[in-house]
Design a protein around this motif. Structure first.
Motif, PDB file in Angstrom:
ATOM      1  N   GLN A 277      11.198  12.444  -4.992  1.00  0.00           N
ATOM      2  CA  GLN A 277      11.431  13.771  -4.396  1.00  0.00           C
ATOM      3  C   GLN A 277      12.595  14.428  -5.143  1.00  0.00           C
ATOM      4  N   TYR A 278      12.519  15.735  -5.351  1.00  0.00           N
ATOM      5  CA  TYR A 278      13.639  16.469  -5.962  1.00  0.00           C
ATOM      6  C   TYR A 278      13.360  17.963  -5.818  1.00  0.00           C
ATOM      7  N   VAL A 279      14.373  18.760  -6.138  1.00  0.00           N
ATOM      8  CA  VAL A 279      14.206  20.223  -6.147  1.00  0.00           C
ATOM      9  C   VAL A 279      14.529  20.704  -7.553  1.00  0.00           C
ATOM     10  N   LYS A 280      13.616  21.463  -8.148  1.00  0.00           N
ATOM     11  CA  LYS A 280      13.875  21.994  -9.497  1.00  0.00           C
ATOM     12  C   LYS A 280      13.393  23.440  -9.573  1.00  0.00           C
ATOM     13  N   GLY A 281      14.272  24.291 -10.092  1.00  0.00           N
ATOM     14  CA  GLY A 281      13.911  25.709 -10.194  1.00  0.00           C
ATOM     15  C   GLY A 281      13.548  26.290  -8.840  1.00  0.00           C
ATOM     16  N   GLY A 282      14.236  25.817  -7.811  1.00  0.00           N
ATOM     17  CA  GLY A 282      13.968  26.329  -6.453  1.00  0.00           C
ATOM     18  C   GLY A 282      12.720  25.748  -5.806  1.00  0.00           C
ATOM     19  N   LYS A 283      11.971  24.908  -6.518  1.00  0.00           N
ATOM     20  CA  LYS A 283      10.726  24.361  -5.964  1.00  0.00           C
ATOM     21  C   LYS A 283      10.943  22.916  -5.497  1.00  0.00           C
ATOM     22  N   MET A 284      10.563  22.670  -4.238  1.00  0.00           N
ATOM     23  CA  MET A 284      10.674  21.313  -3.681  1.00  0.00           C
ATOM     24  C   MET A 284       9.481  20.482  -4.125  1.00  0.00           C
ATOM     25  N   GLU A 285       9.762  19.329  -4.750  1.00  0.00           N
ATOM     26  CA  GLU A 285       8.701  18.381  -5.109  1.00  0.00           C
ATOM     27  C   GLU A 285       8.751  17.219  -4.132  1.00  0.00           C
ATOM     28  N   ARG A 286       7.614  16.910  -3.506  1.00  0.00           N
ATOM     29  CA  ARG A 286       7.598  15.825  -2.522  1.00  0.00           C
ATOM     30  C   ARG A 286       7.196  14.493  -3.168  1.00  0.00           C
ATOM     31  N   PRO A 287       7.671  13.375  -2.618  1.00  0.00           N
ATOM     32  CA  PRO A 287       7.474  12.070  -3.271  1.00  0.00           C
ATOM     33  C   PRO A 287       6.093  11.453  -3.042  1.00  0.00           C
ATOM     34  N   HIS A 288       5.705  10.565  -3.960  1.00  0.00           N
ATOM     35  CA  HIS A 288       4.486   9.761  -3.836  1.00  0.00           C
ATOM     36  C   HIS A 288       4.917   8.300  -3.755  1.00  0.00           C
ATOM     37  N   VAL A 289       4.734   7.716  -2.587  1.00  0.00           N
ATOM     38  CA  VAL A 289       5.316   6.409  -2.265  1.00  0.00           C
ATOM     39  C   VAL A 289       4.209   5.393  -2.025  1.00  0.00           C
ATOM     40  N   SER A 290       4.481   4.131  -2.374  1.00  0.00           N
ATOM     41  CA  SER A 290       3.452   3.101  -2.232  1.00  0.00           C
ATOM     42  C   SER A 290       4.050   1.818  -1.655  1.00  0.00           C
ATOM     43  N   ILE A 291       3.268   1.132  -0.801  1.00  0.00           N
ATOM     44  CA  ILE A 291       3.651  -0.235  -0.442  1.00  0.00           C
ATOM     45  C   ILE A 291       2.535  -1.175  -0.887  1.00  0.00           C
ATOM     46  N   VAL A 292       2.949  -2.335  -1.393  1.00  0.00           N
ATOM     47  CA  VAL A 292       2.006  -3.330  -1.926  1.00  0.00           C
ATOM     48  C   VAL A 292       2.300  -4.661  -1.231  1.00  0.00           C
ATOM     49  N   CYS A 293       1.263  -5.278  -0.655  1.00  0.00           N
ATOM     50  CA  CYS A 293       1.438  -6.538   0.076  1.00  0.00           C
ATOM     51  C   CYS A 293       0.354  -7.528  -0.338  1.00  0.00           C
ATOM     52  N   ASN A 294       0.447  -8.727   0.203  1.00  0.00           N
ATOM     53  CA  ASN A 294      -0.566  -9.765  -0.043  1.00  0.00           C
ATOM     54  C   ASN A 294      -0.963 -10.389   1.292  1.00  0.00           C
ATOM     55  N   PHE A 295      -1.726  -9.656   2.086  1.00  0.00           N
ATOM     56  CA  PHE A 295      -2.137 -10.134   3.399  1.00  0.00           C
ATOM     57  C   PHE A 295      -3.509 -10.788   3.317  1.00  0.00           C
ATOM     58  N   THR A 296      -3.851 -11.552   4.373  1.00  0.00           N
ATOM     59  CA  THR A 296      -5.152 -12.215   4.420  1.00  0.00           C
ATOM     60  C   THR A 296      -6.271 -11.169   4.419  1.00  0.00           C
ATOM     61  N   ARG A 297      -7.251 -11.377   3.550  1.00  0.00           N
ATOM     62  CA  ARG A 297      -8.374 -10.436   3.454  1.00  0.00           C
ATOM     63  C   ARG A 297      -9.278 -10.539   4.685  1.00  0.00           C
ATOM     64  N   PRO A 298     -10.003  -9.464   4.971  1.00  0.00           N
ATOM     65  CA  PRO A 298     -11.063  -9.594   5.968  1.00  0.00           C
ATOM     66  C   PRO A 298     -12.126 -10.562   5.429  1.00  0.00           C
ATOM     67  N   THR A 299     -12.837 -11.225   6.319  1.00  0.00           N
ATOM     68  CA  THR A 299     -13.920 -12.120   5.885  1.00  0.00           C
ATOM     69  C   THR A 299     -15.231 -11.554   6.419  1.00  0.00           C
ATOM     70  N   ALA A 300     -16.306 -12.301   6.213  1.00  0.00           N
ATOM     71  CA  ALA A 300     -17.623 -11.852   6.678  1.00  0.00           C
ATOM     72  C   ALA A 300     -17.636 -11.669   8.199  1.00  0.00           C
ATOM     73  N   THR A 301     -16.828 -12.460   8.901  1.00  0.00           N
ATOM     74  CA  THR A 301     -16.891 -12.415  10.373  1.00  0.00           C
ATOM     75  C   THR A 301     -15.643 -11.846  11.032  1.00  0.00           C
ATOM     76  N   LYS A 302     -14.556 -11.683  10.267  1.00  0.00           N
ATOM     77  CA  LYS A 302     -13.299 -11.249  10.889  1.00  0.00           C
ATOM     78  C   LYS A 302     -12.631 -10.149  10.080  1.00  0.00           C
ATOM     79  N   PRO A 303     -11.956  -9.224  10.785  1.00  0.00           N
ATOM     80  CA  PRO A 303     -11.113  -8.267  10.043  1.00  0.00           C
ATOM     81  C   PRO A 303      -9.865  -8.981   9.541  1.00  0.00           C
ATOM     82  N   SER A 304      -9.015  -8.283   8.820  1.00  0.00           N
ATOM     83  CA  SER A 304      -7.749  -8.872   8.386  1.00  0.00           C
ATOM     84  C   SER A 304      -6.845  -8.974   9.615  1.00  0.00           C
TER      85      SER A 304
END
Length: 675
Positions: free
Chosen positions: A428-455
């Motif tokens: 995020q920052y402001v340049k030339g009077g224009k506000m730029e909004r951020p692009h944020v990400s979270i990355v995890c390693n959780f148990t995958r859904p299976t054929a019979t169960k969600p994660s």
């Protein structure tokens, strides 16, 4: 023209992942590096006298296209890598290191910065501008601007070598994690394992066209195995495999890399006039010095060790009574801790997991953010992704203004490193009077859904999601002018406050009632389970604290003294663990070769930050608890003084602005049951 070197023309200026070819990266980096050099040259050789705007602000906005390419490439290098990406990283890292040196060792540029710095008291700057000026000046001095030419050359060589060694360390670790498999064909060896874990292992075996079940060192497979597998010999095998990652006599051994890294860091610090790497790093931290860090860690150690020893004795006695175990070993810890926890609280992860379907937990995190900060998360399908499993969201405020773009990537893959982290594709920052909004990400390693169960998440995974989401909020709610001070661009021992405070809501009935619902029946989690979660929160907290302190002490040992005499990683590590060791040592295992936080991440000399930030977060959440966990007035103060301010002021000032006082350690000790 290369897709990465031109305006993206995408929804909200998001990264055009599907249009990027791997072959685009090196030419894109080369072009952006050249453009950045031109920008720096223009600032350096500006015929006008140096001012805050034409020098300091111009510097803050320089190199932004290069930063954007770097963010895209290195985020994918962590979350979606392959051999070609790793080759590119090895080629690009020294180029980026050289550019950074070209800038900070540019004496003519530094003269301009110095000239502005000398006028700082008469320039009528805002607090943010004062901080930026101070930081710009210090960055140059701390990176060798005042060195003689021959020493500058030495610094360049060290930095180039370090950039490659850190990458190599991470790549070795990923290769070792991917290399190990435990292939079980006898069903009796699955005794004790949760149904979902067994199903996931079956799926993995089928993918490889094998019978039986395959377990790996990736956390969703490894953690349940060592926690629940009744077969002690197999727990030992898997635990030993995890403990010898990058510590084996093969091409992926990290011992030589570690010794090179710590020695180069030490040389670099000495070159710049500091006693050790830790002295260099901690000058720009709340803790300020290695002595203060050691005192902080040892003070907590003194308070936690009696409890830890008592807990360890209790665990040893319990294992002996239950299974006749004479000597508790490292591969027994998680297993008997879980058994004892079940006995004491009639509570285990398998009882809780049905209430923590991933989608519901994510909605719960969104709901907490809505109640506290007025944010709304809308899943959208018009934003490009780097993998089909990634989810994309528009984040909007109560006036329906765009606050951020949010990416969520939850499951393990071959090209993704272990663990969980937050990152950003655009600040995020402001340049030339224009506000730029951020692009944020979270990355995890959780148990995958299976054929019979969600994660379905373990409670530990629930707190992990809230933790990373707290970092994400720090990025999303940023409201500064300059990109270099935005979001999580704060002191490293302050950056964990927004993440760790969010974990507290996972223990509160008022929050849990809104999202902890049984995935089959929709029933809200029973209140007696919530009570047990709260009661068990400080279960074995002495041992858990000792473990965290051991990592902090190992880090400060590696970086807070001269490493020139160290020639054996294992021997050095054993000495560092001396005051915190509970289990017998395992000679074929070592932690340092896989301690990516300090050798591949940004936590060198800063691992103590987790505990330091726990003091802050316990104190801050205590303020909420006294006034209501969804108290909007306090949430507004937290947003205004902590989450939106980035690195615009010293963290302790920001904290006092929010809390009205400095934090005390009492709230943490009380919460941990160590008082």
């Amino acid at each position: 023209m290369n897709i990465l070197n031109k305006p993206f023309n995408t929804v909200h200026d998001t990264a055009p992942f599907s249009q990027i070819q791997t072959s685009d990266y090196i030419p894109a980096f080369d072009t952006a590096i050249a453009e950045t050099k031109q920008e720096i040259d223009a600032i350096t050789h500006n015929s006008e006298s140096p001012t805050f705007e034409n020098t300091i602000a111009a510097m803050a906005y320089s190199g932004m296209p290069l930063d954007r390419i770097s963010n895209i490439f290195f985020n994918l290098h962590s979350a979606e890598t392959n051999d070609e990406m790793e080759r590119i990283a090895q080629e690009v890292a020294p180029k980026l290191s050289q550019l950074a040196n070209d800038i900070t060792l540019n004496f003519d540029l530094f003269k301009r910065i110095h000239e502005v710095y000398n006028q700082k008291d008469s320039l009528n700057l805002t607090i943010e501008q004062q901080t930026l000026l101070e930081k710009s000046y210090k960055d140059f001095v701390r990176n060798g601007a005042l060195l003689d030419d021959d020493k500058k050359e030495q610094l360049r060589k060290i930095d180039a070598e370090l950039s490659v060694l850190k990458l190599k360390f991470g790549e070795n670790l990923l290769a070792e994690t991917n290399a190990y498999e435990l292939h079980i064909t006898d069903e009796r060896n699955l005794a004790g394992l949760p149904e979902g874990t067994i199903e996931a292992a079956r799926g993995l075996a089928q993918e490889q066209g094998k019978d039986g079940w395959i377990f790996t060192l990736h956390y969703p497979s490894y953690i349940p195995f060592v926690t629940y597998a009744v077969n002690r010999a197999l727990r030992k095998e898997v635990a030993l495999a995890a403990g010898r990652k990058a510590f084996q006599a093969n091409e992926h051994n990290n011992e030589a890399n570690i010794l090179k890294i710590v020695n180069l860091r030490h040389q670099r610090a000495q070159l710049l006039g500091y006693d050790t790497h830790a002295d260099f790093v901690l000058e720009e931290r709340m803790a300020q010095s290695p002595a203060k860090v050691k005192a902080f860690l040892n003070d907590l150690l003194e308070k936690a060790k009696p409890a830890a020893l008592k807990e360890f004795d209790e665990l040893t006695q319990f294992a002996k009574e239950l299974d006749g175990i004479e000597q508790l070993e490292k591969w027994d810890g998680a297993y008997y801790t879980e058994k004892l926890k079940q006995k004491k609280f009639q509570l285990d992860d398998e009882l809780l997991k049905p209430y923590f379907k991933l989608e519901n937990v994510l909605s719960g995190a969104f709901l907490v953010a809505e109640k506290l900060f007025g944010l709304h998360f809308l899943e959208v399908d018009n934003i490009d992704k780097y993998h089909p499993e990634v989810q994309t969201f528009e984040v909007r405020d109560e006036q329906n203004q765009l606050v951020a773009i949010f990416y969520a990537d939850f499951f393990p893959r071959k090209g993704k490193r272990n663990g969980a982290w937050m990152t950003s594709f655009k600040p995020q920052y402001v340049k030339g009077g224009k506000m730029e909004r951020p692009h944020v990400s979270i990355v995890c390693n959780f148990t995958r859904p299976t054929a019979t169960k969600p994660s379905l998440l373990t409670f530990n995974e629930v707190t992990t999601l809230f933790h990373e989401f707290g970092h994400a909020l720090h990025g999303m709610l940023a409201n500064t002018v300059y990109p270099t001070l935005s979001g999580t661009s704060v002191y490293w021992d302050f950056v964990e406050l927004p993440s760790q405070i969010m974990e507290n809501w996972c223990y509160e009935e008022e929050a849990l009632a809104s999202f902890a619902k049984h995935y089959q029946t929709g029933e809200t989690i029973p209140m007696e389970l919530v009570e047990k979660i709260k009661e068990s929160a400080s279960f074995m907290e002495g041992m858990a604290t000792l473990r965290q302190l051991s990592f902090g002490l190992l880090d400060i040992q590696w970086h807070g003294q001269s490493p020139t005499e160290v020639n054996d990683v294992k021997v050095f590590e054993q000495r560092a663990f001396d005051s915190t060791q509970l289990y017998p040592d395992v000679k074929e295992n070592a932690m340092s070769p896989s301690f990516s936080h300090i050798f591949d991440g940004g936590y060198a000399s800063g691992y103590y930050s987790y505990k330091w930030a726990e003091v802050l977060d316990a104190d801050a959440f205590d303020y909420f608890k006294q006034n209501g966990i969804f108290n909007r007035e306090i949430a507004d103060k937290f947003k205004a003084h902590i989450l939106s301010q980035g690195g615009t002021k010293h963290p302790m000032e920001l904290y006092i602005d929010f809390r009205g006082q400095e934090p005390t350690v009492d709230a943490l000790l009380k919460r941990a049951g160590l008082l």
